[in-house]
Write a protein that holds these residues in place. Structure first.
Motif, PDB file in Angstrom:
ATOM      1  N   UNK A   1      81.957  99.676  47.746  1.00  0.00           N
ATOM      2  CA  UNK A   1      82.674 100.947  47.778  1.00  0.00           C
ATOM      3  C   UNK A   1      81.693 102.096  48.011  1.00  0.00           C
ATOM      4  N   UNK A   2      81.014 102.077  49.148  1.00  0.00           N
ATOM      5  CA  UNK A   2      79.945 103.029  49.426  1.00  0.00           C
ATOM      6  C   UNK A   2      80.252 104.049  50.518  1.00  0.00           C
ATOM      7  N   UNK A   3      80.873 103.661  51.643  1.00  0.00           N
ATOM      8  CA  UNK A   3      81.081 104.640  52.718  1.00  0.00           C
ATOM      9  C   UNK A   3      82.016 105.780  52.293  1.00  0.00           C
ATOM     10  N   UNK A   4      81.853 106.922  52.943  1.00  0.00           N
ATOM     11  CA  UNK A   4      82.708 108.068  52.660  1.00  0.00           C
ATOM     12  C   UNK A   4      84.136 107.812  53.112  1.00  0.00           C
ATOM     13  N   UNK A   5      84.311 107.188  54.278  1.00  0.00           N
ATOM     14  CA  UNK A   5      85.634 107.123  54.898  1.00  0.00           C
ATOM     15  C   UNK A   5      86.476 105.940  54.433  1.00  0.00           C
TER      16      UNK A   5
END
Length: 339
Positions: free
Chosen positions: A125-129
């Motif tokens: 659960x790392x990317x912004x989008x």
């Protein structure tokens, strides 16, 4: 103040974003800072029109107090911001807790917080989008993301070059007994870090009472990761086996799958000059009968940090087909400013 203790105290606030905050006060063992971020996007999809949207904007207030004898108390309040709908409620609670940390004794947290389960399952659960949607289907009550009304304990054991981390948590009963009630829930997590590698396991278990009928709700999660997101190669994967935890819900109805499997794989490469290129694949499937699929999607994304406080991002998510909705590819381009 001991910087290591302070880092532990704010660790659960760092979710897929830099740990930035504006220091307002720091004197005689007391600190106060303001953090959060504001994000706006232009969103589109193959089934809809272009529109202006936001991506989880928030503001938080952080307090720490050195209590002496190696103990540090901290408190956090965080609220989601409604940036786009004039006249609607401006704030919704995301986090609200008090913590107590000691290097030898570990860390206790009481309130609405990031759960120990998320420490393990949130590695993708790392990317912004786009990332790890399944974790949030009802995370407040089931404790798979931000957990409501939770008491947690975390302790790390240093073995000289490697670290074993233990997490324990309890949530009391919540919900409306005449409709849907979540009885006491418990979590146990273990994670082992060595060099740039981490492997973890999480168990979340508790009863669910719907219309007077009691049933169990359980999730096993295993995960692994390598590297640091945004700095060179980062690879992560999470796999969960679940009973009445993930799925769709309406406000007055429990509609999670009786049994389900959810997983995500994430690969990213940060060039070291602000650019980070990302690919992920996510799936949530009912593991009985015809194996109904709720989530089946992959995305290509890019993030560019112009400065440590200002990022731009873009992504295209492909709907690989499921059994519950019309295929709908999505795309966006946006910017995020960190306080």
């Amino acid at each position: 103040m001991d910087k290591k203790i302070l880092a532990i105290a704010v660790a659960t606030a760092a979710v897929a974003s830099p740990a930035l905050a504006l220091d307002v006060y720091d004197n005689n063992g007391s600190t106060f800072s303001v953090g959060g971020h504001v994000s706006v996007n232009i969103n589109g999809s193959s089934e809809g029109d272009l529109a202006v949207g936001s991506n989880s904007p928030r503001i938080n207030f952080n307090f720490t107090q050195d209590l002496g004898n190696g103990y540090t108390a901290d408190a956090k309040g965080e609220w989601a911001l409604n940036m786009l709908d004039g006249g609607s409620n401006s704030f919704d609670t995301r986090l609200g807790y008090i913590g107590l940390t000691n290097d030898a004794m570990g860390r206790f947290v009481l309130g609405t917080q990031w759960a120990p389960y998320y420490d393990v399952a949130g590695v993708t659960d790392k990317p912004i989008a786009y990332a790890t949607d399944f974790l949030y289907s009802n995370h407040g009550a089931t404790g798979t993301g931000r957990a409501d009304k939770m008491l947690s304990y975390r302790k790390g054991f240093d073995f000289g070059g490697s670290m074993l981390s233990l997490g324990l948590a309890w949530q009391g009963a919540t919900g409306d007994p005449t409709l849907l009630k979540y009885d006491d829930r418990f979590q146990v997590t273990l994670a082992y870090d060595i060099s740039d590698f981490m492997i973890g396991y999480a168990l979340s278990s508790g009863d669910i009472i719907e219309a007077g009928v009691t049933d169990g709700g359980m999730s096993h999660a295993v995960s692994a990761k390598y590297g640091n997101f945004g700095d060179g190669l980062y690879a992560a994967a999470v796999y969960t086996m679940n009973e009445k935890v993930y799925g769709y819900r309406t406000p007055n109805d429990y509609d999670a799958y009786d049994e389900s499997i959810a997983y995500e794989v994430l690969l990213a490469y940060g060039l070291g000059n602000g650019w980070n290129f990302i690919w992920n694949l996510e799936n949530l499937t009912e593991d009985v009968n015809d194996k109904t699929t709720a989530i089946n999607e992959t995305a290509i994304q890019v993030e560019y940090f112009v400065t440590p406080n200002f990022a731009t991002y873009a992504g295209y998510q492909v709907d690989l087909g499921d059994d519950e909705s019309v295929d709908d590819d999505k795309y966006l381009i946006g910017a995020r400013y960190f306080l």
